[in-house]
Scaffold this motif. Structure first.
Motif, short mmCIF file in Angstrom:
data_model
loop_
_atom_site.label_atom_id
_atom_site.label_comp_id
_atom_site.label_asym_id
_atom_site.label_seq_id
_atom_site.Cartn_x
_atom_site.Cartn_y
_atom_site.Cartn_z
N GLU A 1 0.83 -1.21 0.00
CA GLU A 1 0.00 0.00 0.00
C GLU A 1 0.86 1.26 0.00
OE1 GLU A 1 -3.59 -0.01 2.62
OE2 GLU A 1 -2.81 -1.98 3.19
N ASN A 2 2.01 1.20 0.64
CA ASN A 2 2.89 2.36 0.72
C ASN A 2 3.39 2.80 -0.65
OD1 ASN A 2 2.66 2.54 3.51
ND2 ASN A 2 4.33 1.09 3.82
N SER A 3 3.55 1.85 -1.56
CA SER A 3 4.03 2.20 -2.90
C SER A 3 3.03 3.04 -3.69
CB SER A 3 4.39 0.94 -3.70
OG SER A 3 3.22 0.18 -3.97
N THR A 4 1.77 2.98 -3.28
CA THR A 4 0.74 3.73 -4.03
C THR A 4 0.94 5.24 -3.94
OG1 THR A 4 -0.84 3.78 -2.18
CG2 THR A 4 -0.95 1.89 -3.67
N PHE A 5 1.64 5.69 -2.92
CA PHE A 5 1.87 7.13 -2.79
C PHE A 5 2.82 7.66 -3.86
CE2 PHE A 5 0.73 5.69 1.55
CZ PHE A 5 -0.50 6.33 1.61
N SER A 6 3.60 6.77 -4.46
CA SER A 6 4.51 7.19 -5.53
C SER A 6 3.85 7.12 -6.91
CB SER A 6 5.77 6.31 -5.53
OG SER A 6 5.45 4.98 -5.84
N LEU A 7 2.65 6.59 -6.99
CA LEU A 7 1.98 6.38 -8.28
C LEU A 7 1.89 7.65 -9.14
CD1 LEU A 7 0.60 4.31 -10.09
CD2 LEU A 7 -1.54 4.75 -8.88
N PRO A 8 1.55 8.82 -8.59
CA PRO A 8 1.46 10.01 -9.44
C PRO A 8 2.79 10.42 -10.11
CG PRO A 8 0.37 10.39 -7.34
CD PRO A 8 1.12 9.09 -7.23
N TYR A 9 3.89 9.94 -9.56
CA TYR A 9 5.20 10.34 -10.06
C TYR A 9 5.81 9.32 -11.02
CZ TYR A 9 4.37 13.17 -5.97
OH TYR A 9 3.80 14.00 -5.05
N LEU A 10 5.12 8.21 -11.25
CA LEU A 10 5.64 7.14 -12.11
C LEU A 10 5.04 7.21 -13.51
CD1 LEU A 10 5.34 4.20 -9.54
CD2 LEU A 10 7.39 5.52 -10.10
N THR A 11 5.83 6.83 -14.49
CA THR A 11 5.30 6.75 -15.86
C THR A 11 4.88 5.33 -16.20
OG1 THR A 11 7.54 6.43 -16.72
CG2 THR A 11 6.67 8.70 -16.69
N GLN A 12 5.38 4.36 -15.45
CA GLN A 12 5.03 2.96 -15.66
C GLN A 12 5.12 2.25 -14.32
OE1 GLN A 12 7.52 1.01 -18.54
NE2 GLN A 12 6.24 -0.81 -18.62
N THR A 13 4.32 1.22 -14.13
CA THR A 13 4.34 0.48 -12.86
C THR A 13 4.51 -1.02 -13.12
OG1 THR A 13 1.97 0.09 -12.78
CG2 THR A 13 2.77 2.15 -11.82
N SER A 14 4.85 -1.70 -12.06
CA SER A 14 4.92 -3.17 -12.12
C SER A 14 3.52 -3.71 -11.86
CB SER A 14 5.88 -3.69 -11.06
OG SER A 14 5.32 -3.49 -9.77
N GLY B 1 2.58 -5.47 -9.49
CA GLY B 1 2.25 -5.44 -8.08
C GLY B 1 1.58 -4.17 -7.62
N MET B 2 1.69 -3.11 -8.37
CA MET B 2 1.09 -1.84 -7.98
C MET B 2 -0.44 -1.97 -7.86
SD MET B 2 1.52 1.33 -7.07
CE MET B 2 3.10 1.94 -7.59
N MET B 3 -1.07 -2.71 -8.77
CA MET B 3 -2.53 -2.88 -8.74
C MET B 3 -2.96 -3.50 -7.42
SD MET B 3 -5.40 -2.35 -10.27
CE MET B 3 -4.82 -1.93 -11.90
N TYR B 4 -2.21 -4.47 -6.94
CA TYR B 4 -2.50 -5.11 -5.67
C TYR B 4 -2.44 -4.09 -4.53
CZ TYR B 4 -1.36 -7.98 -1.52
OH TYR B 4 -1.31 -8.53 -0.27
N GLY B 5 -1.39 -3.29 -4.49
CA GLY B 5 -1.26 -2.27 -3.45
C GLY B 5 -2.36 -1.23 -3.51
N VAL B 6 -2.70 -0.81 -4.73
CA VAL B 6 -3.78 0.17 -4.92
C VAL B 6 -5.10 -0.42 -4.41
CG1 VAL B 6 -5.17 1.34 -6.68
CG2 VAL B 6 -2.68 1.42 -6.81
N ALA B 7 -5.36 -1.69 -4.74
CA ALA B 7 -6.60 -2.33 -4.32
C ALA B 7 -6.68 -2.44 -2.80
CB ALA B 7 -6.74 -3.70 -4.97
N LYS B 8 -5.58 -2.84 -2.16
CA LYS B 8 -5.56 -2.95 -0.70
C LYS B 8 -5.80 -1.58 -0.05
CE LYS B 8 -4.52 -7.17 0.86
NZ LYS B 8 -5.12 -7.80 2.03
N HIS B 9 -5.16 -0.55 -0.61
CA HIS B 9 -5.32 0.80 -0.07
C HIS B 9 -6.77 1.28 -0.25
CE1 HIS B 9 -4.13 4.77 1.26
NE2 HIS B 9 -4.62 5.30 0.15
#
Length: 160
Positions: A118-131, A133-141
């Protein structure tokens, strides 16, 4: 605490939690899709229910007897389902269904498992591409926020 419900009761975390709970003399209703290869010990303190988490679960449980509901069931923690938004949205719905079950059974405390992802979701606005696993963190958050809001409006305490 005398009696609790645990979803994902045959999973790694669920079965470990149940072993700790019964070690303290707490009665547990373990809910999972299958106990065919059970990770749980034989104990009179454990009742297993093979079921998904939906409205039919309410028919299998008496109201007014549970102190807490531990929701640990979650599909798509590994592999391709981790990045599948349909799977992750279904997980959020399952958590909301758990909150509804709590309301109908009179369970005042719902505990849902979070993740460090879930902590990785805070960096989402600054990324141009994600792995994936990001979807999992976003969903949990998102799940935490949705269930917390639901519980605050339905007299249940949500602990994430």
């Amino acid at each position: 605490m005398k009696k609790v419900i645990v979803t994902g009761g045959n999973g790694f975390i669920g079965s470990s939690l149940i072993k700790k709970l019964i070690g303290k003399g707490i009665e547990v209703v373990a809910v999972d899709l299958s106990f065919a290869s059970s990770r749980l010990p034989e104990s009179t303190l454990i009742t297993t229910i093979e079921a998904g988490v939906d409205a039919t679960l309410i028919d299998k449980l008496p109201a007014g007897v549970y102190d807490a509901f531990y929701h640990l069931a979650w599909r798509g923690v590994n592999g391709t389902e981790k990045a599948d938004p349909t799977v992750q949205l279904a997980n959020i719905q399952m958590a909301v269904d758990c909150a509804k079950v709590c309301k109908q059974l009179g369970v005042k405390k719902l505990l849902c498992a979070g993740t460090v992802a879930e902590n990785s979701t805070f960096s989402l606005p600054y990324l141009t591409q994600t792995s994936g696993g990001m979807m999992y963190g976003v969903a949990k958050h998102a799940c935490n926020l949705i269930v917390e809001d639901y519980c605050k409006n339905h007299n249940t305490t949500n602990t994430h």
